[in-house]
Design a protein around this motif. Sequence first.
Motif, PDB file in Angstrom:
ATOM      1  N   GLY A 159       0.365  -1.016   0.031  1.00 30.05           N
ATOM      2  CA  GLY A 159       0.173  -0.001  -0.048  1.00 30.05           C
ATOM      3  C   GLY A 159       0.754   1.496  -0.179  1.00 30.05           C
ATOM      4  N   PHE A 160       0.288   2.225   0.754  1.00 31.66           N
ATOM      5  CA  PHE A 160       0.855   3.407   1.035  1.00 31.66           C
ATOM      6  C   PHE A 160       1.116   4.223  -0.819  1.00 31.66           C
ATOM      7  N   PHE A 161       0.073   3.973  -1.431  1.00 29.95           N
ATOM      8  CA  PHE A 161       0.472   3.913  -2.881  1.00 29.95           C
ATOM      9  C   PHE A 161       0.224   6.195  -3.306  1.00 29.95           C
ATOM     10  N   THR A 162      -0.185   6.383  -2.178  1.00 29.42           N
ATOM     11  CA  THR A 162      -0.608   8.079  -2.578  1.00 29.42           C
ATOM     12  C   THR A 162       0.444   8.847  -1.918  1.00 29.42           C
ATOM     13  N   THR A 163       1.733   8.080  -1.795  1.00 27.95           N
ATOM     14  CA  THR A 163       2.943   9.282  -1.240  1.00 27.95           C
ATOM     15  C   THR A 163       4.428   7.860  -1.785  1.00 27.95           C
ATOM     16  N   ALA A 164       4.335   6.685  -1.972  1.00 28.81           N
ATOM     17  CA  ALA A 164       4.898   6.197  -2.735  1.00 28.81           C
ATOM     18  C   ALA A 164       5.915   6.343  -3.317  1.00 28.81           C
ATOM     19  N   GLN A 199     -16.341   2.856   1.578  1.00 25.66           N
ATOM     20  CA  GLN A 199     -15.164   3.404  -0.330  1.00 25.66           C
ATOM     21  C   GLN A 199     -14.007   1.891  -0.424  1.00 25.66           C
ATOM     22  N   ALA A 200     -13.820   1.422   0.199  1.00 21.62           N
ATOM     23  CA  ALA A 200     -13.334  -0.185   0.425  1.00 21.62           C
ATOM     24  C   ALA A 200     -13.697  -0.690  -0.824  1.00 21.62           C
ATOM     25  N   LEU A 201     -14.600  -0.710  -0.851  1.00 22.31           N
ATOM     26  CA  LEU A 201     -15.626  -1.848  -1.679  1.00 22.31           C
ATOM     27  C   LEU A 201     -15.854  -1.204  -3.168  1.00 22.31           C
ATOM     28  N   ASP A 202     -16.084   0.550  -3.091  1.00 22.58           N
ATOM     29  CA  ASP A 202     -16.295   1.138  -4.379  1.00 22.58           C
ATOM     30  C   ASP A 202     -14.924   0.356  -4.948  1.00 22.58           C
ATOM     31  N   LEU A 203     -13.925   0.660  -4.448  1.00 25.88           N
ATOM     32  CA  LEU A 203     -12.374   0.396  -4.915  1.00 25.88           C
ATOM     33  C   LEU A 203     -12.939  -1.038  -5.479  1.00 25.88           C
ATOM     34  N   ALA A 220      -6.783  11.213  -4.246  1.00 24.11           N
ATOM     35  CA  ALA A 220      -6.032  10.061  -3.322  1.00 24.11           C
ATOM     36  C   ALA A 220      -6.309   8.909  -3.011  1.00 24.11           C
ATOM     37  N   ARG A 221      -8.489   8.524  -3.415  1.00 28.54           N
ATOM     38  CA  ARG A 221      -7.837   7.223  -3.185  1.00 28.54           C
ATOM     39  C   ARG A 221      -8.062   6.920  -5.449  1.00 28.54           C
ATOM     40  N   GLU A 222      -7.976   8.181  -6.114  1.00 23.06           N
ATOM     41  CA  GLU A 222      -8.150   8.682  -7.465  1.00 23.06           C
ATOM     42  C   GLU A 222      -6.615   6.855  -7.947  1.00 23.06           C
ATOM     43  N   ARG A 223      -5.847   8.213  -6.740  1.00 19.64           N
ATOM     44  CA  ARG A 223      -4.422   7.236  -6.794  1.00 19.64           C
ATOM     45  C   ARG A 223      -4.373   6.386  -6.643  1.00 19.64           C
ATOM     46  N   ILE A 224      -5.274   5.419  -6.031  1.00 21.69           N
ATOM     47  CA  ILE A 224      -4.710   4.249  -4.928  1.00 21.69           C
ATOM     48  C   ILE A 224      -5.625   3.251  -5.721  1.00 21.69           C
ATOM     49  N   ALA A 225      -6.765   3.725  -6.896  1.00 24.47           N
ATOM     50  CA  ALA A 225      -7.508   3.128  -7.512  1.00 24.47           C
ATOM     51  C   ALA A 225      -6.874   2.498  -9.026  1.00 24.47           C
ATOM     52  N   ASP A 226      -5.529   3.923  -9.079  1.00 23.53           N
ATOM     53  CA  ASP A 226      -4.832   3.423 -10.246  1.00 23.53           C
ATOM     54  C   ASP A 226      -3.480   2.461 -10.111  1.00 23.53           C
TER      55      ASP A 226
END
Lengths: 259, 259
Positions: free
Chosen positions: A56-61, A142-146, A99-105
């Motif tokens: 994880g930590f997709f938004t900062t890595a 939110q987790a399920l939406d992703l 941030a959630r969009e970046r997680i989806a990516d």
Amino acid sequence: MTVKQLSLPELTEACARLGVPGVGLWREPVQAYGVEAAAKLVRDAGLAVTTLCRGGFFTTADGLDDNRAAIDEAATLGTDTLVLVSGGLPPGGKDLGAARERIADALAELAPYAAERGVRLAIEPLHPMYAADRCAVSTLDQALDLAEGFPASQVGVVVDTYHVWWDDRAPAAVARAGEQGRIHSFQLADWTTPLPEGVLNGRGQIGDGCIDMRAWRERVDAAGYTGPIEVELFNDTLWTRDGVELLEETARRYAEHTL
Amino acid sequence: MTVKQLSLPELTEACARLGVPGVGLWREPVQAYGVEAAAKLVRDAGLAVTTLCRGGFFTTADGLDDNRAAIDEAATLGTDTLVLVSGGLPPGGKDLGAARERIADALAELAPYAAERGVRLAIEPLHPMYAADRCAVSTLDQALDLAEGFPASQVGVVVDTYHVWWDDRAPAAVARAGEQGRIHSFQLADWTTPLPEGVLNGRGQIGDGCIDMRAWRERVDAAGYTGPIEVELFNDTLWTRDGVELLEETARRYAEHTL
């Protein structure tokens, strides 16, 4: 992590002796011991590796290489589930939606890679008090939406009582996750107050707090979940105790409050 | 509460001098100064009392007498709004739904009493990290669900950025509250980490944290809210500073980040 004062050999020996059938591992101690060696150790003790924490930590890595390494480690350990703590806001950021969009990516990049190795990604919603600095995914919905952007065999969610107990919409989300076959992990910790500084290491022993553990277990059962149940306590006070004694207490509390 | 290091006379003098048109008061300093005397002090300074904080704690209190006293004090101070922090779980309790039912029962007792005195009750959803020990109402939607049992002239909600910023459903709830005329107060505080022990007194000065204040102000504007905007900071570090200097800084930050 509940008994992080134990070495991996101490942990596996104690689990096997107590009849605990599986164990969720964290990457750092596994890497320190050696991934192949840890896999053999757990296997030889007759235990399953329930999950590996965490990617994880997709938004900062900067990149996804470390997440690909985590997926490889999960495959080597023989677990089918990598838990994801998705990351909060980037430095100076104020946009949780972005941030959630970046997680989806990031999920789109990683899910096929993981699937090829027999590993499912499990998005863990973290309590809203971590939204800024650890995880922009704060609710099961939110987790399920992703997750719904992917096959259930590739991406699901973690139901952790500590993070979702307060949410009146979580029971419906558990049912929704179950219908889709997306409950990839179920974790228990109790909610105790006052919270410690930094709010990371104050998770309560099962039964010490205000979460109705049996109700949550029954809810997840009713959603069709038949996988392992993990107890994951981050607690500075518990970590000062004898690890085997703490593991025994945890197994007792688990039985007392959920079975 | 933002500048609790100031006495009521210091506070009113400084607000008047800085052109701050109104002030939200807390019961304890008002009671210590005398309710009638405080009302005269604020009135003579040309200030409005925007809200009185707070009533509530319905789930643990023995009776509603103290809440009736709070309503009387609000009427004496000349404010039309009493903010409610509804209370968490009773000792040993594990049922947030039952706690919310008890809150609904208390509202039914108090709303007519308040209305007779020209006071509206404003349910403040608190951040989910307070669900156990301070407020079982964790989201704007929950607060609205409770408020909708009453006329909007009697019961509404508080929108406080600190408590709702993380919630992806809050923008829709703000619109819903606005349509019903139920936004009875709008409060600002910023989210900064790490949170302090007990998580009570770590609210950030406007602009120091990760909340997009202008977006929230515009959202509440768009919902039709035209009432006062309060800055409510609980912060042990800010409270060690010179109160007038802090008030001046807060007024500057408010203008810089919301106007």
